[in-house]
Motif scaffolding. Structure first.
Motif, mmCIF file in Angstrom:
data_model
loop_
_atom_site.group_PDB
_atom_site.id
_atom_site.type_symbol
_atom_site.label_atom_id
_atom_site.label_comp_id
_atom_site.label_asym_id
_atom_site.label_seq_id
_atom_site.Cartn_x
_atom_site.Cartn_y
_atom_site.Cartn_z
ATOM 1 N N VAL A 6 18.450 -26.803 -5.261
ATOM 2 C CA VAL A 6 19.837 -26.737 -5.701
ATOM 3 C C VAL A 6 20.639 -25.678 -4.954
ATOM 4 C CG1 VAL A 6 19.301 -27.617 -8.000
ATOM 5 C CG2 VAL A 6 19.284 -25.152 -7.586
ATOM 6 N N THR A 7 21.917 -26.001 -4.793
ATOM 7 C CA THR A 7 22.867 -25.102 -4.140
ATOM 8 C C THR A 7 23.817 -24.556 -5.201
ATOM 9 O OG1 THR A 7 22.772 -26.434 -2.128
ATOM 10 C CG2 THR A 7 24.635 -24.924 -2.349
ATOM 11 N N ASP A 11 29.026 -21.986 -3.545
ATOM 12 C CA ASP A 11 28.799 -22.098 -2.100
ATOM 13 C C ASP A 11 29.165 -23.468 -1.537
ATOM 14 O OD1 ASP A 11 27.768 -19.527 -2.195
ATOM 15 O OD2 ASP A 11 25.707 -20.233 -2.482
ATOM 16 N N ILE A 12 29.498 -24.415 -2.410
ATOM 17 C CA ILE A 12 29.657 -25.800 -1.969
ATOM 18 C C ILE A 12 30.803 -25.977 -0.979
ATOM 19 C CG2 ILE A 12 30.237 -28.131 -2.733
ATOM 20 C CD1 ILE A 12 27.390 -27.301 -3.368
ATOM 21 N N GLU A 13 31.984 -25.465 -1.323
ATOM 22 C CA GLU A 13 33.146 -25.686 -0.453
ATOM 23 C C GLU A 13 32.930 -25.099 0.934
ATOM 24 O OE1 GLU A 13 37.687 -24.108 -0.199
ATOM 25 O OE2 GLU A 13 37.063 -24.932 -2.141
ATOM 26 N N GLY A 14 32.444 -23.873 1.003
ATOM 27 C CA GLY A 14 32.205 -23.246 2.297
ATOM 28 C C GLY A 14 31.194 -24.010 3.123
ATOM 29 N N LEU A 15 30.163 -24.552 2.472
ATOM 30 C CA LEU A 15 29.141 -25.313 3.179
ATOM 31 C C LEU A 15 29.718 -26.615 3.733
ATOM 32 C CD1 LEU A 15 26.195 -25.549 4.003
ATOM 33 C CD2 LEU A 15 25.688 -26.500 1.746
ATOM 34 N N ILE A 16 30.551 -27.287 2.939
ATOM 35 C CA ILE A 16 31.174 -28.533 3.403
ATOM 36 C C ILE A 16 32.035 -28.276 4.636
ATOM 37 C CG2 ILE A 16 32.885 -30.309 2.840
ATOM 38 C CD1 ILE A 16 31.862 -30.194 -0.043
ATOM 39 N N LEU A 17 32.852 -27.245 4.588
ATOM 40 C CA LEU A 17 33.758 -26.959 5.707
ATOM 41 C C LEU A 17 33.000 -26.457 6.930
ATOM 42 C CD1 LEU A 17 36.729 -25.309 3.768
ATOM 43 C CD2 LEU A 17 36.486 -27.665 4.555
ATOM 44 N N GLY A 281 21.394 -31.447 -4.819
ATOM 45 C CA GLY A 281 21.223 -30.705 -6.048
ATOM 46 C C GLY A 281 22.171 -29.528 -6.114
ATOM 47 N N ILE A 282 22.955 -29.444 -7.203
ATOM 48 C CA ILE A 282 23.902 -28.353 -7.418
ATOM 49 C C ILE A 282 23.536 -27.671 -8.730
ATOM 50 C CG2 ILE A 282 26.324 -27.705 -7.659
ATOM 51 C CD1 ILE A 282 27.098 -30.213 -6.200
ATOM 52 N N SER A 283 23.674 -26.372 -8.779
ATOM 53 C CA SER A 283 23.281 -25.598 -9.965
ATOM 54 C C SER A 283 24.327 -25.713 -11.067
ATOM 55 C CB SER A 283 23.077 -24.124 -9.596
ATOM 56 O OG SER A 283 24.274 -23.584 -9.051
ATOM 57 N N ILE A 284 24.513 -26.959 -11.551
ATOM 58 C CA ILE A 284 25.472 -27.206 -12.621
ATOM 59 C C ILE A 284 24.844 -28.147 -13.650
ATOM 60 C CG2 ILE A 284 27.532 -26.861 -11.225
ATOM 61 C CD1 ILE A 284 27.744 -29.886 -10.944
ATOM 62 N N LYS A 285 25.436 -28.152 -14.832
ATOM 63 C CA LYS A 285 25.021 -29.063 -15.893
ATOM 64 C C LYS A 285 26.266 -29.542 -16.619
ATOM 65 C CE LYS A 285 22.326 -29.284 -20.162
ATOM 66 N NZ LYS A 285 21.544 -28.517 -21.147
ATOM 67 N N PRO A 286 26.517 -30.858 -16.653
ATOM 68 C CA PRO A 286 25.756 -31.940 -16.025
ATOM 69 C C PRO A 286 26.100 -32.073 -14.538
ATOM 70 C CG PRO A 286 27.641 -32.840 -17.161
ATOM 71 C CD PRO A 286 27.647 -31.360 -17.445
ATOM 72 N N LYS A 320 38.542 -30.119 -6.398
ATOM 73 C CA LYS A 320 38.785 -28.732 -6.003
ATOM 74 C C LYS A 320 38.811 -28.587 -4.485
ATOM 75 C CE LYS A 320 38.894 -26.769 -10.107
ATOM 76 N NZ LYS A 320 40.139 -26.176 -10.638
ATOM 77 N N LEU A 321 37.939 -29.316 -3.802
ATOM 78 C CA LEU A 321 37.919 -29.271 -2.341
ATOM 79 C C LEU A 321 39.241 -29.771 -1.765
ATOM 80 C CD1 LEU A 321 36.459 -29.019 0.433
ATOM 81 C CD2 LEU A 321 35.724 -31.389 0.099
#
Length: 406
Positions: A6-7, A11-17, A281-286, A320-321
């Motif tokens: 999981v990420t 960190d998701i937005e920075g990784l996508i860009l 995998g993202i560290s969120i629920k759900p 958000k992105l």
């Protein structure tokens, strides 16, 4: 890469860009009458003053304010009427001492006048005006540039066009707007059990939900160029995803992101031209099993199949992105309330808890809504959600919480 490593959500937005540096809001010009809901890609700057001249805000007479001092019902001030200013006229009339000129609401104030006396406080005797009330300097006058000055920023980059600011733009003669081009989306719902509106329902089947919820959510900032249902056949999914990357900027694949035998999304992305899965995998629920990948410069999301999980991931990741790429400011719509029950969360995962708001004793009470992620009614029963950070185990009853609207 390791499956479901999981990420962190932060960190998701920075990784996508980082993976797709060319992913940015493209620009285009939009006509004012078609601009509702569009997002500006540049500041809009006034090239003229509003108003462009000193204008009256009432129907009445232009006078010199100092000559009305002491005027009353019993002892009026007297002025000689010297004509009128017509609506829409660029008047050259000049007011001299002791004179009054009739000016309707919105018309230009003649040179020499510094106030307007409302017609209700006037009396006319042939060519003489009797004023029964004193006025102050600039009373009932909107001065040139008082509303907008040339060079002012009217709307900032990232602003969303609304009916209210359309009026301001029209008043400035701005009819072509620099806006972000809407991202093109493809939506693919996968699964042998998923059926569309034209298919006959049979026991064991599930009606497609996500393509409808996602396509409506996208309308504010994107265009859905296609939505389709694809059965659980690897070669078919691969072919359809490939076509979608050719037709759109962002592909949303609903279902097929977890570890089941027929969850093909990750493998499909890897086999595309320039294909890479960089989040599984993202560290969120759900929404933990969410996949994010690319095919060259096209962005691909593998969303959970459960409707509530799919919409949570869409709102907190995809939406958000896009808002970030569009430079939107203050887009979060939220309020505060008091938690009605103790609430537990999973340490190490950011939890997005659905809630329902009620009003009790003039206080906003936040009621957590519990249910399995496959329950489509969770969204209809709730009117927002609260976020529990990955570093806390829960919240106690009575806690003040921040609630985000959908």
């Amino acid at each position: 890469m390791n499956f479901l490593k999981v990420t962190d959500i932060e960190d998701i937005e920075g990784l996508i860009l980082k993976k797709i540096p060319t992913l940015e809001g493209k620009k285009e010009t939009c006509k004012l009458e078609h601009s509702l809901g569009r997002i500006l890609c540049e500041n809009v700057v006034a090239s003229l003053n509003v108003p462009e001249f000193n204008r009256s805000t009432v129907d009445g007479y232009a006078i010199k304010s100092k000559e009305s001092l002491g005027a009353s019902q019993g002892i009026p001030a007297f002025f000689t009427i010297k004509g009128e200013v017509l609506m829409g006229e660029n008047t050259t009339k000049k007011l001299e001492s002791g004179e009054a000129i009739y000016v309707p609401t919105g018309a230009m104030i003649p040179t020499g006048a510094d106030s307007m006396i409302m017609i209700e406080y006037c009396e006319i005797l042939e060519d003489t005006l009797l004023v029964h009330k004193p006025v102050s300097t600039f009373e009932n006058i909107m001065l040139m540039g008082e509303d907008v000055k040339s060079g002012d920023v009217i709307l900032k980059k990232g602003s969303t066009i609304t009916p209210e600011n359309v009026g301001a733009l029209a008043s400035l003669g701005i009819y072509d707007l620099p806006v972000f081009k809407k991202f093109r989306f493809s939506i693919i719902s996968t699964g042998d059990e998923i059926i569309g509106e034209d298919e006959e329902y049979r026991m064991g089947k599930i009606r497609d939900v996500n393509s409808y919820t996602l396509s409506l959510a996208i309308q504010n900032f994107g265009v859905v160029v296609e939505k389709k249902i694809v059965k659980d056949k690897f070669e078919t999914i691969l072919e359809e995803v490939k076509k979608s990357t050719e037709n759109s900027d962002i592909v949303l694949i609903s279902g097929g992101s977890s570890a089941g035998n027929y969850d093909y999304t990750s493998k499909v992305i890897s086999l595309l031209d320039g294909g890479e899965v960089f989040v599984h995998g993202i560290s969120i629920k759900p929404g933990k099993p969410t996949i994010i990948g690319r095919s060259n410069d096209k962005l691909i999301f593998g969303l959970p199949g459960h409707p509530i999980s799919s919409m949570v991931v869409f709102n907190i990741v995809v939406k958000k992105l896009i808002e970030s790429l569009y430079f939107c400011e203050g887009s979060d719509d939220y309020y505060y309330g008091t938690l009605s029950h103790n609430l537990h969360s999973t340490p190490g995962r950011t939890t997005y808890q659905m809630i329902n708001k009620t009003i009790e004793n003039n206080e906003i009470v936040i009621n957590p809504i519990f249910g399995k992620s496959g329950m489509t009614t969770l969204m209809t029963k709730s009117n927002g959600y609260i976020i529990l950070g990955s570093n806390i185990e829960g919240l106690e009853k009575g806690s003040r919480v921040k609630v985000y609207r959908f």
